[in-house]
Enzyme design. Structure first.
Site, short mmCIF file in Angstrom:
data_model
loop_
_atom_site.label_atom_id
_atom_site.label_comp_id
_atom_site.label_asym_id
_atom_site.label_seq_id
_atom_site.Cartn_x
_atom_site.Cartn_y
_atom_site.Cartn_z
N GLY A 57 0.84 -1.20 0.00
CA GLY A 57 0.00 0.00 0.00
C GLY A 57 0.87 1.24 0.00
N ALA A 82 -0.09 6.18 4.96
CA ALA A 82 0.65 5.32 5.89
C ALA A 82 1.77 4.58 5.15
CB ALA A 82 -0.30 4.33 6.55
N GLY A 83 1.45 3.92 4.06
CA GLY A 83 2.44 3.12 3.35
C GLY A 83 3.50 3.97 2.67
N ARG A 93 -19.30 13.43 13.25
CA ARG A 93 -19.94 12.83 12.09
C ARG A 93 -21.06 11.86 12.43
NH1 ARG A 93 -14.35 11.96 8.61
NH2 ARG A 93 -14.12 14.16 8.16
N HIS A 105 -17.90 5.92 4.76
CA HIS A 105 -16.74 6.73 4.43
C HIS A 105 -15.43 6.15 4.96
CE1 HIS A 105 -14.26 10.15 3.77
NE2 HIS A 105 -14.13 10.43 5.04
N GLU A 125 -5.44 3.32 8.20
CA GLU A 125 -6.83 2.88 8.34
C GLU A 125 -6.94 1.37 8.46
OE1 GLU A 125 -9.44 4.33 5.25
OE2 GLU A 125 -11.21 3.39 6.12
N ARG A 131 -14.39 8.30 14.21
CA ARG A 131 -13.20 9.11 13.96
C ARG A 131 -13.60 10.57 13.76
NH1 ARG A 131 -11.00 11.17 9.69
NH2 ARG A 131 -12.08 9.95 8.12
#
Lengths: 637, 250
Positions: A42, A46-47, A332, A403, A427, A437
């Site tokens: 990924g 992050a990756g 949210r 989402h 994630e 979140r």
């Protein structure tokens, strides 16, 4: 599978834990780093950040992505911003407050120590990104600008117009590209991870499929970093990119990695409503719009007048009415549930009656059209392109859509799963957002994990373990490769009558109806039965066209859907097990008289980690201990 | 509900990089004005699969115009008729019942066709890897506000940084030049003090890499600017040339 999961939270007071951890770990000497190969799957925030940073440190990195370029990972679509506790606006922010808001926003279902570390690191991320040349919005004096996001009463969100995710991702991608040019990262684009390879119980490699030639490949290394994002596409319609999927994570799960809190999904309140049954995905409109947009529905049921013909007195600004202190900027989950309730009461607007208004008229009068255009111009244009309506003149129509997924593979404080050598970032893990979140926190977490956490925790793992040399000729690779090949062949051999998309839509309908914004025991049981039946039918009757030796996107999607059909059932089971309402998980049986979520802290203050075996799933509970924060009923009133 | 439309599509089909390609004609009888153009292709693909034929391969991912995955030439125009819009955000309300639409892949020597409408754009990644970055390791940055940058400069940098790397500029250019793509990154970093230390080496390396990949030169047709879904200005190419010239002078 161990029946207890050790979160490995370092000792000491909350504020000192991360320092204590760093002071105590073993390090890999610079000359030895290049002897270690790290596989990073990924290339999102992050990756991408992990691959770049590990290569900068001297590790040999192999990086994989399913897109044609690492620059296209779905982090790119994040619009609104990234949080940090810089307190540049001087409005009372601190590391503690960011930590507190995130834990509270997550409805007290995340780990204190992880979240506190995230808040501490948040400031370094902004420094790093600015140094890379990320063009954040600035004030006239030349310093960085901030805006507000839901669930916070300070302005701590840094942004680059409505394209913050894109700019942060390009920053990480450019850092990666530099390392690719230097030969420190070997990049494998258009490659999909199909399995994890374990040798002596440790993650030592992956099996991938080349999406252009169909070839199955073996890649070995000393550790595997899974940075493969969330699983929102289990609902078919979501704001996720079409290629986002759970396959890599699910394959790791089936090799022993526990899956934590799978039912915690985030339904984002402001998305463009569904327009027809051909719909392939949903488009999100940034939460930042709620800074200036006011949410309302007509007071009267079934009101078909045009929005501008409905007088003020006949409108219900229900968020401002119910939550006066946060108003339109409630988190949210709260905003989504209220939109659903308004539509369920028959007050929905638009052709389908499944929408509420997000109205900028008042802000345009107050600030002028130019000011609104400067803030949200590109979002307004996007809305108009999709709907054909001009939001400067008529309110936007919005409805919630799937989402983000807070659940994911279980990790400890070091971001290591319960499979040694398998680390999970961004994630794809479950760690920081609890049951909900907050906006602008996903970008923060992805980059924190990649730039500033994994360099330490991975080093500690490599320095503390003597890893024998393993290459692709090991028997474990042969076994995993034959499994992967057999699966591909099976999918192509069925040649039934229903397409992959038809099955996926059907799964999506079940998930949205029963495992969506509002859940009941009865509905969840029904979901489990229906998903099981659908899965059985899929393996008998799916029609996958084409060959395995050329590009074949239907074949790719079929493999991913097969995993979603297993994950969906686990999500329903997890939601059934959690007999409380918290964050994005709302069980109708557990609500207060005025319809607010009711947690049950006595029974459910734990992480639900599901272990897989051939006999099915078993639940392992990791109790959540709150030492620094007192659990209270979350109120935004 | 909106009325359905009958749309005819002439689509480039090519089984593999070396195979002979050809146009095939298809009809979608139940297109809908609210559909996106890619959803029209989805509907057609479902039709094809059901009738035992191979679906059309095309790249797509976010379908929000930001990932840069999608990109086809629609009726001779990269990304189609709507200005500043990637083809995933082109909607069928811009067409009418009975229309015929011709769909082709990006055509450029540096973007070999993989299958049908899918091309290999990895040359773009190699241009960035040649110098499209600031060499700063994680952890070494100073406080973000130590470096004030005028809002006008930051805003311009953002205009240039908005490039999504879709390749429409190359597809539209008569010379198949990657100048707009390359210049956008050079201009973004040239606007900012962070880009200054590597300014000369960056432009030289990126421009050389662009030539090495087989992209043509720019001869100011400005077709690239016209099709760019992010509205990147051709002025970036002037900036690139100026930067390159300065670097040549040492």
């Amino acid at each position: 599978m161990k029946s207890v999961l050790d979160s490995k939270i370092p000792s000491g007071p909350l504020k000192e834990k991360w320092d204590n951890y760093k002071n105590g770990i073993k390090l890999v000497n610079p000359a030895n780093k290049r002897k270690h190969t790290v596989l990073v799957v990924g290339t999102g925030l992050a990756g991408g950040s992990a691959a770049a940073t590990l290569a900068e440190l001297g590790y040999k990195v192999k990086s994989f992505c399913i897109q044609d370029s690492p620059r296209r990972a779905h982090s790119i679509a994040a619009q609104g911003g990234i949080n940090a506790a810089k307190n540049y606006p001087n409005d009372g922010d601190t590391v503690w407050r960011l930590f507190y808001d995130t834990v509270k926003g997550g409805d007290y279902r995340s780990r204190e120590a992880n979240v506190h570390r995230l808040a501490q690191i948040s400031n370094n991320i902004i420094d790093q990104c600015v140094a890379q040349g990320v063009p954040f919005a600035r004030e006239y004096g030349g310093l960085l600008d901030n805006r507000s996001f839901g669930g916070a009463q300070v302005s701590r969100t840094f942004y680059a117009r409505g394209q913050t995710g894109q700019q942060l991702l390009l920053g990480a991608y450019q850092s990666m590209s530099r390392q690719i040019g230097l030969g420190n990262i070997e990049m494998f684009a258009r490659q999909e991870m199909l399995d994890l390879v374990l040798v002596d119980g440790k993650a030592r490699g992956i099996i991938t499929r080349n999406l252009v030639t169909g070839e199955i490949e073996r890649h070995s290394g000393d550790a595997v970093l899974l940075c493969t994002g969330g699983y929102g596409n289990v609902y078919y319609l979501s704001t996720n990119a079409k290629n986002s999927n759970v396959t890599a994570a699910w394959r790791c799960h089936k090799r022993g990695a526990a899956f934590a809190n799978p039912c915690f999904t985030q339904i984002h309140p402001t998305c463009i409503p569904v327009s027809g049954d051909y719909q392939s995905k949903l488009t999100l409109m940034s939460e930042s719009l709620r800074n200036d947009g006011r949410v309302w529905v007509p007071k009267k049921q079934g009101d078909t007048r045009k929005p501008r013909d409905i007088p003020e007195a006949e409108r219900d600004y229900y968020l401002e009415r119910r939550y006066p202190s946060f108003g339109n900027l409630v988190p949210r989950d709260v905003a989504s549930r209220n939109a659903k309730n308004a539509c369920d009461e028959g007050k929905g607007v638009g052709e389908t009656k499944l929408a509420v208004y997000l109205d900028f008229a008042e802000a345009i009068t107050r600030l002028g059209k130019d000011a609104i255009a400067a803030r949200y111009g590109n979002l307004f244009e996007m809305y108009e392109r999709i709907t054909g309506e001009n939001p400067y003149e008529t309110p936007m129509r919005m409805y919630p859509a799937v989402h983000y997924t807070m659940g994911g593979l279980w990790v400890d404080y070091e971001l290591q799963s319960n499979v040694e050598g398998l680390f999970v970032l961004g994630e794809a893990n479950f760690s920081d957002h609890g049951a909900n979140r907050l906006g602008a926190s996903a970008l923060m977490q992805g980059l924190a994990d990649g730039y500033f956490v994994i360099p330490y925790t991975l080093g500690s793992y490599l320095a503390s373990n003597e890893l024998q040399k393993v290459d692709g000729s090991h028997a474990a690779f042969s076994a995993a490769e034959s499994d992967a090949k057999a699966r591909v062949e099976k999918l192509l051999s069925i040649q039934g009558t229903k397409t992959v998309t038809e099955y996926h839509r059907e799964l999506g309908r079940i998930m949205w109806d029963y495992v969506g914004m509002s859940r009941t025991e009865e509905g969840l049981k029904k979901a489990i039965a229906e998903i099981t039946a659908l899965r059985e039918d899929f393996w008998k009757n799916v029609l996958v066209p084409g060959e395995k030796t050329t590009m074949n996107k239907n074949l790719e999607f079929a493999g991913r859907l097969a995993d979603f059909l297993e994950l969906g059932e686990l999500m329903a089971r997890d939601a059934l097990e959690r007999q409380e309402s918290c964050g994005g998980h709302f069980r109708e049986e557990y609500q207060s008289e005025d319809g607010e979520a009711m947690r049950n802290d006595d029974l459910f203050t734990y992480v639900a980690a599901w272990a897989y075996s051939e006999n099915g799933h078993t639940l392992i509970k990791e109790p959540l201990e709150y030492e620094s924060i007192k659990l209270t009923t979350r109120s935004y009133k | 509900m909106a009325e359905s439309m009958n749309i005819k599509l002439k689509v480039w089909r090519q089984a593999g990089p070396k195979a002979q390609g050809r146009f095939e004609t298809y009809t979608v009888p139940d297109a809908n004005p609210h559909m996106s153009f890619l959803e029209l292709l989805d509907v057609l693909n479902e039709q094809l699969i059901k009738s035992g034929k191979d679906p059309i391969e095309f790249d797509h991912d976010c379908r929000e115009g930001i990932c840069g995955s999608c990109g086809v030439v629609v009726d001779g125009v990269a990304h189609g008729p709507q200005r500043r819009t990637a083809c995933c955000q082109l909607h069928m309300r811009h067409y009418k019942d009975g229309d015929t639409i011709v769909v082709e892949p990006w055509r450029a020597e540096a973007f070999p066709i993989i299958k049908d409408l899918v091309v290999d754009r990895s040359a773009f990644d190699r241009i960035i890897a040649a110098g499209g970055f600031v060499s700063v390791n994680a952890g070494s940055a100073q406080d973000a506000n130590c470096l004030p940058i005028a809002k006008t400069a930051a805003d311009l940098a953002m205009d240039f940084a908005a490039c999504i790397g879709c390749g429409a500029c190359v597809a539209a250019c008569p010379n198949a030049s990657a100048s707009l793509f390359t210049a956008a990154k050079i201009s973004h970093l040239a606007m900012l003090p962070q880009g200054a230390p590597e300014r000369k080496s960056r432009v030289t390396a990126m421009v050389n890499q662009m030539a090495e990949e087989g992209f043509g030169d720019c001869s100011n047709h400005a077709e690239c600017e016209a099709v760019c879904p992010k509205g990147i200005s051709i002025s970036t190419i002037a900036t690139m040339r100026r930067e390159y010239f300065k670097a040549m002078l040492g």
